[in-house]
Design a protein around this motif. Structure first.
Motif, short mmCIF file in Angstrom:
data_model
loop_
_atom_site.label_atom_id
_atom_site.label_comp_id
_atom_site.label_asym_id
_atom_site.label_seq_id
_atom_site.Cartn_x
_atom_site.Cartn_y
_atom_site.Cartn_z
N TRP A 1 37.59 44.58 40.63
CA TRP A 1 36.94 45.75 41.21
C TRP A 1 35.84 45.33 42.17
O TRP A 1 35.60 45.99 43.18
CB TRP A 1 36.36 46.60 40.07
CG TRP A 1 35.86 47.93 40.53
CD1 TRP A 1 34.59 48.23 40.84
CD2 TRP A 1 36.62 49.10 40.74
NE1 TRP A 1 34.48 49.52 41.23
CE2 TRP A 1 35.75 50.09 41.18
CE3 TRP A 1 37.95 49.42 40.60
CZ2 TRP A 1 36.15 51.37 41.47
CZ3 TRP A 1 38.34 50.70 40.90
CH2 TRP A 1 37.45 51.66 41.33
N ASP A 2 35.17 44.23 41.88
CA ASP A 2 34.06 43.78 42.71
C ASP A 2 34.52 43.09 43.98
O ASP A 2 33.73 42.89 44.90
CB ASP A 2 33.15 42.84 41.91
CG ASP A 2 32.43 43.57 40.80
OD1 ASP A 2 32.28 44.81 40.93
OD2 ASP A 2 32.04 42.93 39.81
N LYS A 3 35.78 42.71 44.04
CA LYS A 3 36.28 42.06 45.26
C LYS A 3 36.36 43.09 46.36
O LYS A 3 36.76 44.24 46.15
CB LYS A 3 37.65 41.44 45.02
CG LYS A 3 37.62 40.25 44.11
CD LYS A 3 38.99 39.66 43.97
CE LYS A 3 38.96 38.51 42.99
NZ LYS A 3 40.30 37.98 42.78
N VAL A 4 36.03 42.69 47.54
CA VAL A 4 36.06 43.58 48.69
C VAL A 4 37.21 43.17 49.59
O VAL A 4 37.32 42.01 49.97
CB VAL A 4 34.72 43.52 49.47
CG1 VAL A 4 34.79 44.39 50.71
CG2 VAL A 4 33.58 43.92 48.57
N THR A 5 38.04 44.13 49.92
CA THR A 5 39.14 43.87 50.83
C THR A 5 38.75 44.41 52.20
O THR A 5 38.35 45.56 52.34
CB THR A 5 40.42 44.59 50.36
OG1 THR A 5 40.70 44.18 49.03
CG2 THR A 5 41.59 44.27 51.27
N VAL A 6 38.85 43.56 53.20
CA VAL A 6 38.48 43.95 54.55
C VAL A 6 39.76 44.33 55.28
O VAL A 6 40.67 43.54 55.42
CB VAL A 6 37.75 42.79 55.28
CG1 VAL A 6 37.42 43.20 56.70
CG2 VAL A 6 36.51 42.40 54.51
N LEU A 7 39.80 45.58 55.73
CA LEU A 7 40.94 46.06 56.50
C LEU A 7 40.56 45.98 57.98
O LEU A 7 39.49 46.41 58.37
CB LEU A 7 41.29 47.49 56.12
CG LEU A 7 41.69 47.71 54.67
CD1 LEU A 7 41.91 49.19 54.41
CD2 LEU A 7 42.93 46.94 54.34
N ARG A 8 41.45 45.47 58.75
CA ARG A 8 41.20 45.37 60.19
C ARG A 8 42.13 46.31 60.93
O ARG A 8 43.24 46.59 60.48
CB ARG A 8 41.43 43.94 60.66
CG ARG A 8 40.45 42.98 60.06
CD ARG A 8 40.60 41.62 60.66
NE ARG A 8 39.66 40.72 60.00
CZ ARG A 8 39.74 39.43 60.05
NH1 ARG A 8 40.72 38.86 60.71
NH2 ARG A 8 38.86 38.69 59.43
#
Length: 159
Positions: free
Chosen positions: A17-24
């Motif tokens: 949950w703490d991981k951040v996924t960066v969408l480009r």
């Protein structure tokens, strides 16, 4: 034991949950890069902009046909569509009146506009076999061929 197991699962879930996924954003397509707003934006930001004009661009000339204009000028034949003969128009009118139908009633039965019936009766219409066939079925008279004016035999066969 079950309590420890649920703690481990909870830790794994919270860890993900703490991981951040960066969408480009997707890279712009070629058509978007050629748009006027994209070109203006590139000029404002100081990027290099290359422009080319293609030969015959936008003229839609794929197949060039050379016409012999002198031959066309010397052509004297007037090309016109053949019209329905007046005798066919009279047959339609007689058949319609024999069935006590107005032009509007006949046009409704064949799913056409009343103007079409009027044009056929006046001999101004370009003959259409589909429309003539519909009219023949409604009024019961042959309008085409060598036996014009004869009663229309046939139609749906009765069992």
């Amino acid at each position: 034991m079950a309590d420890r197991y649920s703690e481990v699962i909870w830790d794994l879930i919270m860890e993900d949950w703490d991981k951040v996924t960066v969408l480009r954003k997707k890279a712009p397509k070629a058509a978007q890069m050629r748009s006027e707003s994209a070109v203006n934006q590139a000029i404002r930001t100081g990027q290099a902009v290359e422009t080319q004009q293609k030969f015959n661009a936008g003229t839609n000339k794929q197949h060039v046909v050379t016409k012999n204009t002198a031959k066309l000028d010397s052509e004297h034949d007037e090309l016109k569509h053949s019209k329905v003969s007046l005798d066919v128009g009279k047959l339609i009118q007689q058949g319609r009146q024999a069935k006590n139908l107005s032009q509007k009633d006949l046009s409704t039965k064949i799913n056409e506009k009343p103007q079409i019936i009027q044009e056929y009766e006046q001999g101004k219409a370009i003959p259409n076999n589909v429309i003539l066939g519909k009219i023949e079925k409604v009024i019961g008279i042959k309008l085409r061929g060598k036996d014009k004016g004869q009663p229309l035999f046939g139609g749906p066969k009765k069992k």
